[in-house]
Design a protein around this motif. Structure first.
Motif, mmCIF file in Angstrom:
data_model
loop_
_atom_site.group_PDB
_atom_site.id
_atom_site.type_symbol
_atom_site.label_atom_id
_atom_site.label_comp_id
_atom_site.label_asym_id
_atom_site.label_seq_id
_atom_site.Cartn_x
_atom_site.Cartn_y
_atom_site.Cartn_z
ATOM 1 N N GLY A 1 0.782 -1.226 0.000
ATOM 2 C CA GLY A 1 0.000 0.000 0.000
ATOM 3 C C GLY A 1 0.815 1.276 0.000
ATOM 4 O O GLY A 1 0.329 2.328 -0.423
ATOM 5 N N GLY A 2 2.067 1.208 0.450
ATOM 6 C CA GLY A 2 2.896 2.399 0.483
ATOM 7 C C GLY A 2 3.548 2.739 -0.845
ATOM 8 O O GLY A 2 4.124 3.821 -0.983
ATOM 9 N N ARG A 3 3.458 1.840 -1.797
ATOM 10 C CA ARG A 3 4.048 2.090 -3.115
ATOM 11 C C ARG A 3 3.033 2.738 -4.037
ATOM 12 O O ARG A 3 1.840 2.475 -3.967
ATOM 13 C CB ARG A 3 4.521 0.779 -3.752
ATOM 14 N N SER A 4 3.529 3.549 -4.926
ATOM 15 C CA SER A 4 2.656 4.114 -5.954
ATOM 16 C C SER A 4 2.364 3.040 -6.988
ATOM 17 O O SER A 4 3.055 2.009 -7.068
ATOM 18 C CB SER A 4 3.342 5.302 -6.633
ATOM 19 N N ALA A 5 1.345 3.272 -7.778
ATOM 20 C CA ALA A 5 1.011 2.337 -8.857
ATOM 21 C C ALA A 5 2.219 2.154 -9.782
ATOM 22 O O ALA A 5 2.547 1.036 -10.193
ATOM 23 C CB ALA A 5 -0.196 2.850 -9.634
ATOM 24 N N TRP A 6 2.886 3.260 -10.077
ATOM 25 C CA TRP A 6 4.053 3.211 -10.968
ATOM 26 C C TRP A 6 5.157 2.335 -10.384
ATOM 27 O O TRP A 6 5.689 1.450 -11.064
ATOM 28 C CB TRP A 6 4.579 4.624 -11.217
ATOM 29 N N ASN A 7 5.500 2.560 -9.109
ATOM 30 C CA ASN A 7 6.596 1.811 -8.494
ATOM 31 C C ASN A 7 6.244 0.337 -8.295
ATOM 32 O O ASN A 7 7.120 -0.532 -8.379
ATOM 33 C CB ASN A 7 6.992 2.446 -7.168
ATOM 34 N N HIS A 8 4.981 0.063 -8.009
ATOM 35 C CA HIS A 8 4.563 -1.335 -7.882
ATOM 36 C C HIS A 8 4.820 -2.089 -9.187
ATOM 37 O O HIS A 8 5.414 -3.175 -9.191
ATOM 38 C CB HIS A 8 3.075 -1.398 -7.521
ATOM 39 N N LEU A 9 4.413 -1.497 -10.285
ATOM 40 C CA LEU A 9 4.598 -2.149 -11.580
ATOM 41 C C LEU A 9 6.067 -2.161 -11.995
ATOM 42 O O LEU A 9 6.532 -3.120 -12.629
ATOM 43 C CB LEU A 9 3.760 -1.447 -12.643
ATOM 44 N N LEU A 10 6.799 -1.123 -11.625
ATOM 45 C CA LEU A 10 8.221 -1.072 -11.971
ATOM 46 C C LEU A 10 8.992 -2.196 -11.273
ATOM 47 O O LEU A 10 9.875 -2.817 -11.878
ATOM 48 C CB LEU A 10 8.810 0.288 -11.592
ATOM 49 N N CYS A 11 8.660 -2.474 -10.012
ATOM 50 C CA CYS A 11 9.313 -3.581 -9.295
ATOM 51 C C CYS A 11 9.047 -4.907 -9.997
ATOM 52 O O CYS A 11 9.956 -5.729 -10.165
ATOM 53 C CB CYS A 11 8.801 -3.642 -7.856
#
Length: 305
Positions: free
Chosen positions: A86-96
Motif C-alpha cells: 500500500g505504500g508504493r505508488s502504482a508506478w513503483n509497484h509495476l516497476l518492481c
C-alpha cells in the motif's frame, strides 16, 4: 495453453480439488465456474505454483510454472487485487514487477495508460478504491505482454464502463490467439464474455463445453404463444403432434419447436397470434440446474426466528 491432469488438493480430511483434468486452449475466452467452495481459487493457485498439488500436475505451454524463465512474460494473473504494498505508488509497484522479470521500464507507462490509471500513477496504492485496485491488478497481469492470462473475479468493483472495457479487452486478447481463463460469479457477465466453459463442483469436473452447448444441455428453452383463440390454437398444435402446456398469464409454452414453424402453422389455420416469442434459457438457469447437488453453502430465505 494450460493443461490440468488428474489434479488434486487435500486439506486435512477435505478434498478441495478432486482429480481434475481439462485443457484451457488459446484463441477463446474460457470461463471457470462453480459454487462457493467448489475449488476454483485453489485450482488457479496450483496453476501458478502458489499451492502444491496433493496429486496430479499442471503444465503451462508444456512446463510447470516454476520452470518458466521470467514467468510474467508467459503468464499474467490477477488473483487478488489487494496483493500490493500500500505504500508504493502504482508506478513503483509495476516497476518492481517489471525489473524482476526483465520487462522494459517503458512497458509500465503503457499498461497504466491501457487500464486508465495514468492520472494516479504516482499515488500510493493504499488510497485506491476497489475499482482502481482492480485496474492496477489487471495492469500487472498485462505487464509482460503474456501469451496466457488468468483473471479471478476481474470485474469486482468496476463501474459499468470498466466492466465493458475488461470484457472487450479479454475478447480482444483471445482474438489475438492468447489463452484467456477467467473465473467469476456474475453469470450475466460471463454469458457475454466466455466462449467456452469449465464448471466444477466440490472439486470435480462437471462440464467442459462451449457456452451454447452448456446452456442447451442444462436449461429449458421454449416458444411462448398467445392468441385470442387459445383453445383452437391448442387443438391445431395437438393435431400437428405438438404438445403445448399452459404458461404464464394464459399463454401456451411449446418446447422443441422452431418459432417460425409455429407461426406458419397458425397462419395456415388463420389463427391470430398476439405473441410468438422464443424464450431462451439463461446461463444462470443452466448453471443452477447443473450445480444444484454441488452447493456447499445454502442460505435461507426470511429473517429467521
Amino acid at each position: 495453453m494450460i493443461e490440468l491432469e488428474d489434479l488434486s488438493k487435500r486439506y486435512g480430511d477435505r478434498l478441495a480439488v478432486d482429480h481434475l483434468s481439462c485443457t484451457i486452449r488459446p484463441g477463446v475466452v474460457t470461463g471457470f465456474l462453480g459454487p462457493n467452495g467448489a475449488g476454483k481459487s485453489t485450482t488457479m493457485r496450483m496453476m501458478l505454483d502458489l499451492d502444491s498439488p496433493t496429486g496430479g500436475t499442471v503444465r503451462i505451454d508444456g512446463k510447470h510454472y516454476r520452470q518458466l524463465h521470467n514467468p510474467l512474460r508467459t503468464v499474467g494473473a490477477l488473483l487478488d487485487a489487494k496483493a500490493v504494498h500500500g505504500g508504493r505508488s502504482a508506478w513503483n509497484h509495476l516497476l518492481c514487477l517489471a525489473r524482476s522479470n526483465g520487462i522494459p521500464r517503458s512497458r509500465v507507462g503503457e499498461v497504466l495508460d491501457l487500464v486508465g490509471l495514468t492520472p494516479v500513477a504516482r499515488k500510493r496504492a493504499k488510497g485506491f478504491s476497489l475499482g482502481m485496485g482492480q485496474r492496477l491488478g489487471i495492469a500487472a497481469a498485462l505487464l509482460g505482454d503474456p501469451r496466457i492470462l488468468m483473471f479471478d473475479e476481474p470485474v469486482n468493483g468496476l463501474d459499468p464502463e470498466g466492466i465493458h472495457w475488461i470484457r472487450t479487452l479479454m475478447k480482444s486478447l483471445a482474438g489475438q490467439g492468447r489463452t484467456v481463463f477467467v473465473s467469476s460469479h456474475l453469470m450475466s457477465e460471463m454469458a457475454l464474455t466466455a466462449d467456452h466453459l469449465i464448471v466444477i463442483g466440490q472439486g470435480r469436473l462437471l462440464a467442459d463445453t462451449s457456452m451454447a452447448d452448456f446452456i442447451a444441455r442444462n436449461a429449458r428453452s421454449f416458444v411462448l404463444m398467445r392468441s385470442p383463440e387459445q383453445e383452437r390454437l391448442k387443438d391445431v398444435l395437438s393435431g400437428a403432434g405438438i404438445t403445448a402446456v399452459p404458461g404464464a398469464s394464459g399463454a401456451l409454452e411449446v418446447s422443441g419447436e422452431d418459432a417460425a414453424h409455429l407461426g406458419e402453422l397458425a397462419a395456415r389455420h388463420r389463427i391470430v397470434l398476439h405473441e410468438l416469442s422464443p424464450q431462451r434459457a439463461s446461463l444462470e438457469e443452466a448453471f443452477m440446474r447443473l450445480t444444484a447437488g454441488s452447493v456447499e453453502y445454502h442460505a435461507r430465505t426470511g429473517t429467521g426466528g
